[in-house]
Design an enzyme around this catalytic site. Structure first.
Site, PDB file in Angstrom:
ATOM      1  CG  HIS A  18      -1.915  -1.121   1.174  1.00 53.57           C
ATOM      2  ND1 HIS A  18      -1.951  -1.875   2.479  1.00 53.57           N
ATOM      3  CD2 HIS A  18      -2.765  -1.555   0.371  1.00 53.57           C
ATOM      4  CE1 HIS A  18      -3.092  -2.865   2.159  1.00 53.57           C
ATOM      5  NE2 HIS A  18      -3.555  -2.395   0.915  1.00 53.57           N
ATOM      6  CE  LYS A  42     -14.340  -6.941   4.179  1.00 57.18           C
ATOM      7  NZ  LYS A  42     -13.056  -6.778   3.480  1.00 57.18           N
TER       8      LYS A  42
HETATM    9  P1  ADP Z   1      -9.905  -3.803  -0.088  1.00 60.88           P
HETATM   10  O1  ADP Z   1     -10.681  -4.644   0.906  1.00 60.88           O
HETATM   11  O2  ADP Z   1     -10.505  -2.785  -0.830  1.00 60.88           O
HETATM   12  O3  ADP Z   1      -9.344  -4.862  -1.248  1.00 60.88           O
HETATM   13  P2  ADP Z   1      -7.019  -3.509   0.705  1.00 60.88           P
HETATM   14  O4  ADP Z   1      -6.732  -2.726   1.870  1.00 60.88           O
HETATM   15  O5  ADP Z   1      -6.784  -5.082   0.718  1.00 60.88           O
HETATM   16  O6  ADP Z   1      -8.571  -3.261   0.485  1.00 60.88           O
HETATM   17  O7  ADP Z   1      -6.465  -2.929  -0.550  1.00 60.88           O
HETATM   18  C1  ADP Z   1      -6.445  -1.644  -1.059  1.00 60.88           C
HETATM   19  C2  ADP Z   1      -5.876  -1.312  -2.405  1.00 60.88           C
HETATM   20  O8  ADP Z   1      -4.710  -1.564  -2.348  1.00 60.88           O
HETATM   21  C3  ADP Z   1      -6.528  -2.371  -3.271  1.00 60.88           C
HETATM   22  O9  ADP Z   1      -6.505  -1.501  -4.712  1.00 60.88           O
HETATM   23  C4  ADP Z   1      -5.517  -3.382  -3.512  1.00 60.88           C
HETATM   24  O10 ADP Z   1      -5.352  -4.161  -4.780  1.00 60.88           O
HETATM   25  C5  ADP Z   1      -4.180  -2.841  -3.352  1.00 60.88           C
HETATM   26  N1  ADP Z   1      -3.183  -3.649  -2.756  1.00 60.88           N
HETATM   27  C6  ADP Z   1      -3.259  -4.385  -1.708  1.00 60.88           C
HETATM   28  N2  ADP Z   1      -2.095  -5.080  -1.506  1.00 60.88           N
HETATM   29  C7  ADP Z   1      -1.176  -4.581  -2.304  1.00 60.88           C
HETATM   30  C8  ADP Z   1       0.285  -4.780  -2.946  1.00 60.88           C
HETATM   31  N3  ADP Z   1       0.732  -5.621  -2.164  1.00 60.88           N
HETATM   32  N4  ADP Z   1       0.781  -4.114  -3.757  1.00 60.88           N
HETATM   33  C9  ADP Z   1      -0.040  -3.246  -4.507  1.00 60.88           C
HETATM   34  N5  ADP Z   1      -1.277  -2.817  -4.247  1.00 60.88           N
HETATM   35  C10 ADP Z   1      -2.005  -3.512  -3.259  1.00 60.88           C
END
Ligand code: ADP
Length: 151
Positions: A18, A42
């Site tokens: 992130h 959730k």
């Molecule tokens: P959500 O529950 O909305 O999927 P996340 O917190 O899992 O929320 O992810 C938020 C965003 O960050 C999403 O667009 C996800 O694809 C992206 N993301 C998650 N992990 C990674 C990573 N390791 N590298 C790049 N982007 C990521």
């Protein structure tokens, strides 16, 4: 016109993946709002307050980045912050399938809003919040996956 992007997610926890998306997003946007969605259905693993504190700490030297929480429909909520862009990360085809349908619905709900996707940097592609939660549950050290120290 100031380019403001909302980076929505659960961030349970906020990871180096992130972090990488936000920092690279600064090349495209003047301001990035990390928006932690509070999904009532959730249950979170990491407390919301802890994550807000850690994200703030991570970006304390970047005044263009801030963190908020929200409990609304993302596509219309962005208007409150004058954000015209949604920033998201793409790791693989599974992310793509999911993001594609969300982006189509968001476009329908708010035609002014553009979703912008950054492909993950390869070193962070395997980082996944749910796997990190699993490691933490069994007392594994997860700090290597995070851009801050958890404790
Ligand atoms: P959500 O529950 O909305 O999927 P996340 O917190 O899992 O929320 O992810 C938020 C965003 O960050 C999403 O667009 C996800 O694809 C992206 N993301 C998650 N992990 C990674 C990573 N390791 N590298 C790049 N982007 C990521």
């Amino acid at each position: 016109m100031t380019r403001i992007a909302l980076f929505p997610g659960s961030f349970d926890p906020f990871t180096k993946g992130h972090y990488d998306i936000v920092i690279r997003g600064l090349k495209l946007f003047d301001e990035i709002i990390v928006a932690i969605g509070q999904n009532t259905m959730k249950q979170r693993y990491f407390p919301l307050e802890l994550m807000i504190e850690k994200i703030n700490e991570t970006f304390r030297d970047h005044e263009q980045i801030r963190v908020i929480t929200y409990n609304e429909l993302t596509a219309t909520f962005v208007k409150k912050y004058n954000a015209r862009f949604l920033l998201r990360g793409l790791r693989n085809t599974t992310d793509f399938e999911y993001e594609n349908s969300i982006a189509q619905v968001n476009k329908y709900l708010n035609a002014e809003l553009e979703s912008v996707f950054l492909i993950t940097s390869p070193e962070f592609a395997a980082i996944n919040s749910s796997v990190i939660r699993e490691v933490h549950r069994y007392e594994g050290d997860i700090n290597v996956f995070l851009p801050y120290n958890l404790y």
